[in-house]
Design an enzyme around this catalytic site. Structure first.
Site, PDB file in Angstrom:
ATOM      1  N   LYS A 325       0.623  -1.602   0.387  1.00 33.67           N
ATOM      2  CA  LYS A 325       0.091   0.340   0.161  1.00 33.67           C
ATOM      3  C   LYS A 325       0.444   1.059  -0.402  1.00 33.67           C
ATOM      4  O   LYS A 325       0.571   1.636  -0.231  1.00 33.67           O
ATOM      5  CB  LYS A 325      -1.237   0.319   1.249  1.00 33.67           C
ATOM      6  N   ASP A 362      -9.969   2.234   1.568  1.00 31.76           N
ATOM      7  CA  ASP A 362     -10.627   2.056   3.349  1.00 31.76           C
ATOM      8  C   ASP A 362     -10.848   2.870   3.843  1.00 31.76           C
ATOM      9  O   ASP A 362     -12.232   2.418   4.868  1.00 31.76           O
ATOM     10  CB  ASP A 362      -9.251   1.923   3.685  1.00 31.76           C
TER      11      ASP A 362
HETATM   12  P1  NAP Z   1      -1.090  -2.761  11.642  1.00 33.34           P
HETATM   13  O1  NAP Z   1      -0.759  -1.919  11.260  1.00 33.34           O
HETATM   14  O2  NAP Z   1      -0.258  -4.252  12.306  1.00 33.34           O
HETATM   15  O3  NAP Z   1      -1.855  -2.520  13.008  1.00 33.34           O
HETATM   16  C1  NAP Z   1      -1.885  -3.038  14.271  1.00 33.34           C
HETATM   17  C2  NAP Z   1      -1.999  -2.141  15.568  1.00 33.34           C
HETATM   18  O4  NAP Z   1      -2.594  -3.230  16.232  1.00 33.34           O
HETATM   19  C3  NAP Z   1      -0.508  -1.480  16.009  1.00 33.34           C
HETATM   20  O5  NAP Z   1      -1.394   0.203  16.369  1.00 33.34           O
HETATM   21  C4  NAP Z   1      -0.102  -1.967  17.100  1.00 33.34           C
HETATM   22  O6  NAP Z   1       0.345  -1.893  18.695  1.00 33.34           O
HETATM   23  C5  NAP Z   1      -1.665  -3.218  17.681  1.00 33.34           C
HETATM   24  N1  NAP Z   1      -1.585  -4.331  17.691  1.00 33.34           N
HETATM   25  C6  NAP Z   1      -1.415  -5.743  17.622  1.00 33.34           C
HETATM   26  N2  NAP Z   1      -1.375  -6.706  17.946  1.00 33.34           N
HETATM   27  C7  NAP Z   1      -2.013  -5.310  19.785  1.00 33.34           C
HETATM   28  C8  NAP Z   1      -2.176  -6.301  20.924  1.00 33.34           C
HETATM   29  N3  NAP Z   1      -1.917  -7.833  20.870  1.00 33.34           N
HETATM   30  N4  NAP Z   1      -2.589  -6.112  21.681  1.00 33.34           N
HETATM   31  C9  NAP Z   1      -3.364  -4.644  21.471  1.00 33.34           C
HETATM   32  N5  NAP Z   1      -2.397  -3.648  20.296  1.00 33.34           N
HETATM   33  C10 NAP Z   1      -1.848  -4.339  19.029  1.00 33.34           C
HETATM   34  O7  NAP Z   1      -2.100  -3.996  11.693  1.00 33.34           O
HETATM   35  P2  NAP Z   1      -3.737  -3.422  10.117  1.00 33.34           P
HETATM   36  O8  NAP Z   1      -2.418  -3.562   9.143  1.00 33.34           O
HETATM   37  O9  NAP Z   1      -3.936  -1.775  10.631  1.00 33.34           O
HETATM   38  O10 NAP Z   1      -4.454  -4.059  10.336  1.00 33.34           O
HETATM   39  C11 NAP Z   1      -4.705  -4.375  12.102  1.00 33.34           C
HETATM   40  C12 NAP Z   1      -6.401  -5.186  12.266  1.00 33.34           C
HETATM   41  O11 NAP Z   1      -7.426  -4.657  11.448  1.00 33.34           O
HETATM   42  C13 NAP Z   1      -6.128  -6.976  11.356  1.00 33.34           C
HETATM   43  O12 NAP Z   1      -6.792  -7.662  12.015  1.00 33.34           O
HETATM   44  C14 NAP Z   1      -6.859  -6.355  10.275  1.00 33.34           C
HETATM   45  O13 NAP Z   1      -7.819  -7.954   9.414  1.00 33.34           O
HETATM   46  C15 NAP Z   1      -7.820  -5.121  10.178  1.00 33.34           C
HETATM   47  N6  NAP Z   1      -8.212  -4.478   9.259  1.00 33.34           N
HETATM   48  C16 NAP Z   1      -9.665  -5.262   8.330  1.00 33.34           C
HETATM   49  C17 NAP Z   1     -10.456  -4.500   7.644  1.00 33.34           C
HETATM   50  C18 NAP Z   1     -11.805  -4.769   6.507  1.00 33.34           C
HETATM   51  O14 NAP Z   1     -11.855  -5.041   5.788  1.00 33.34           O
HETATM   52  N7  NAP Z   1     -12.359  -5.433   8.104  1.00 33.34           N
HETATM   53  C19 NAP Z   1      -9.874  -3.925   6.598  1.00 33.34           C
HETATM   54  C20 NAP Z   1      -7.878  -3.512   7.390  1.00 33.34           C
HETATM   55  C21 NAP Z   1      -7.909  -3.930   8.183  1.00 33.34           C
HETATM   56  P3  NAP Z   1       1.562  -1.302  18.387  1.00 33.34           P
HETATM   57  O15 NAP Z   1       1.503  -0.270  17.845  1.00 33.34           O
HETATM   58  O16 NAP Z   1       1.847  -1.100  19.593  1.00 33.34           O
HETATM   59  O17 NAP Z   1       2.169  -2.678  17.203  1.00 33.34           O
END
Ligand code: NAP
Length: 529
Positions: A325, A362
């Site tokens: 992305k 998104d």
């Molecule tokens: P990412 O860039 O890795 O970011 C993850 C975020 O969550 C970071 O802020 C991280 O905190 C935090 N985090 C990770 N593990 C954690 C835990 N165990 N406890 C508390 N906080 C935690 O991931 P992303 O791309 O944003 O995606 C995040 C989620 O959104 C995923 O589950 C993904 O499947 C979902 N999503 C869904 C859609 C949809 O269409 N529904 C679209 C996009 C994403 P730190 O900063 O401390 O590392």
């Protein structure tokens, strides 16, 4: 590099055999041949029987049987009972990537008997053809013609895609009825090599070209569109080659029988990509709206590979997932201002000028479901998490003039995001005292296998609506808790569908069939989630 010219070949359905005697068979072939392989004849013919629901064009991999010759009487019976079936017999030797441990003479003997048993095509590896003496090969060909069978000569490279033209030339030296070149894809560009081979050679010969492996899916689906005589599929329970796709998937999901020169090609790119629901959702939408288009999963290890495919195929558009992305931004001719501010693009569209234009749907995936339920202007919204998904949510909601708060496990990341997006950051310790209109979870907490299962404590759930981006499972622990408290909820699949619906609109200019997209996504999540 030249663009693949997919405009002027009409895939032949009735095939003639140039240079063959007058008695040469004319076969009406389907675009899909189902390859069958089993350890015992009983299993092989049971698979053949069930494959008939999907296609009447079958390949019998006799080499997978311990005693291929022993299956020939049953093969004859099967083909006599199913006179409309077109059958290919293959008895590839171990040295050439098959399982047959016998000699060249035995291979030729089994293939001749398979032809006599009713197989209309027999597959001989080019290595075997080259090893055979002139009289041996001449006798074999006379026997095939006497049986009314066509000769397919095949080449397989099980490790890479290289020198396909040389391989085709080796095969064509034997003037077979069909030329089959199979390689292994290590990149998306390898599909281009295969499709180019098909385009170049299919005007003068009946060609089948496939790149095996996950990256080779493009060649499997688009081969017939480029002019290939047919493509191969597996039965739903047993693939006979790496990356082989089941007949049902090729027929129902990718509609391989309907693809033609006017079909627009789209992709969803990322790594891993095999489990993406985007092909299911978008292909269902294309089908519902009668859009002549197909969307394929594209496993992208490096961005340049995707860019080459986009240029040469050409691709009408691409849904981009992590980690592409951000990487794709420098390659865009233009992007909308919000995408530029977010610094992440999840949707590419190829313009009439051949250049790539970037969008971020998104954002709409977050704002649309909320807008259906509340006025965003002035709403107090807490975003949990500060990663990629949070970025789209925070920038998008600030753009809609919501009052946005960001809270994250690592507070510095929340502060950095809030600063960039003109939002506010909140320490986790303060959450219990604050009240919001909506809470949006963008952390993976609650996703199958991720701990903790709740992104915040129970006493911090101070909002009238909770939106969880996690969509696997559909009902996350957070949503269950919110529902039990009587709060309104938005499930993650709604975001997935909304961002996909905007992609559909960007690509086709038509309103997206959202209900159909949601139906297929929910069904898939309930089945496999
Ligand atoms: P990412 O860039 O890795 O970011 C993850 C975020 O969550 C970071 O802020 C991280 O905190 C935090 N985090 C990770 N593990 C954690 C835990 N165990 N406890 C508390 N906080 C935690 O991931 P992303 O791309 O944003 O995606 C995040 C989620 O959104 C995923 O589950 C993904 O499947 C979902 N999503 C869904 C859609 C949809 O269409 N529904 C679209 C996009 C994403 P730190 O900063 O401390 O590392």
């Amino acid at each position: 590099m030249r663009q693949l010219d997919v405009m002027h070949h009409a895939p032949a359905s009735t095939l003639e055999f140039p240079g063959a005697p007058a008695s040469a068979p004319r076969l009406r072939l389907g675009k899909l041949c189902i390859a069958l392989q089993a350890e015992t004849p009983a299993e092989l013919f049971a698979r053949a029987q069930s494959a008939l629901h999907d296609a009447r064009f079958l390949e019998f991999r006799l080499d997978a049987l311990a005693k291929p010759a022993a299956a020939l009487p049953e093969l004859k019976r099967f083909l006599a009972e199913h006179r409309d079936v077109i059958a290919i017999a293959t008895c590839r030797r171990k040295a050439h990537g098959g399982n047959f441990v016998g000699s060249l003479t035995s291979e030729l003997d089994i293939l001749t008997k398979a032809a006599e048993a009713g197989c209309q095509i027999v597959d001989l590896e080019v290595e075997s053809a080259e090893e055979a003496t002139h009289p041996q090969l001449a006798r074999f060909r006379v026997a095939l013609r006497a049986a009314g069978s066509a000769l397919l000569v095949s080449f397989h490279d099980f490790s890479r895609t290289r020198a396909l033209d040389q391989a085709a030339a080796r095969i064509q030296a034997f003037e077979p009825d069909y030329v089959k070149v199979v390689s292994t894809a290590r990149s998306l560009a390898d599909n281009l090599a295969v499709l180019r081979l098909i385009e170049d050679r299919s005007l003068g010969a009946d060609v089948v070209g496939i790149a095996m492996g996950e990256e080779g899916l493009v060649s499997r689906v688009l081969g017939p569109r480029a002019g290939a005589a047919f493509t191969f599929a597996s039965t739903s329970d047993a693939a006979t080659a790496p990356g082989q796709v089941s007949a049902r998937t090729l027929l129902d999901l990718y509609r391989v029988e309907q693809l033609d020169q006017a079909t627009r090609i789209f992709g969803v790119a990322g790594n891993p990509i095999a489990h993406s629901l985007s092909p299911l959702m978008h292909n269902a939408a294309f089908r519902r709206e009668n859009v002549n288009a197909v969307l394929l999963p594209l496993k992208v290890r490096i961005l340049d590979d995707l860019l080459a495919l986009a240029r040469e195929l050409p691709l009408g558009g691409v849904a981009v997932t992590m980690p592409l992305k951000q990487e794709v931004l420098p390659h865009l001719a233009n992007m909308d201002p919000l995408t530029a501010r977010i610094g992440a693009c999840n949707t590419l569209r190829t313009g009439a000028d051949g250049k790539l234009y970037g969008f971020n749907t998104d954002v709409a995936g977050v704002t649309r479901p909320l807008e259906k339920r509340m006025r965003l202007k002035g709403a107090r919204i807490l975003v949990l998490g500060a990663g990629g998904a949070a970025r789209a949510a925070v920038f998008g909601l600030v753009d809609r003039e919501a009052e946005v708060f960001v809270s994250n496990r690592t507070h510095e990341n929340a502060m950095a995001l809030a600063r960039k997006a003109h939002a506010r950051s909140v320490k986790q310790e303060q959450l219990a005292k604050l009240q919001f209109d909506a809470i949006v979870n963008t952390t993976p907490c609650g996703m199958t296998g991720v701990k903790p299962t709740l992104p915040i404590k129970e006493n911090e759930l101070n909002a009238r609506l909770v939106f969880d981006m996690v969509y696997n499972p559909i009902e996350t622990p957070l949503l269950k808790l919110a529902h039990a408290r009587g709060l309104a909820i938005i499930a993650g699949f709604e975001m997935f569908v909304q961002q996909g619906a905007r992609q559909f609109e960007i690509w086709t200019g038509k309103p997206a069939p959202e209900a159909e997209m949601q139906r297929v996504v929910q069904l898939a999540l309930r089945r496999h989630g």
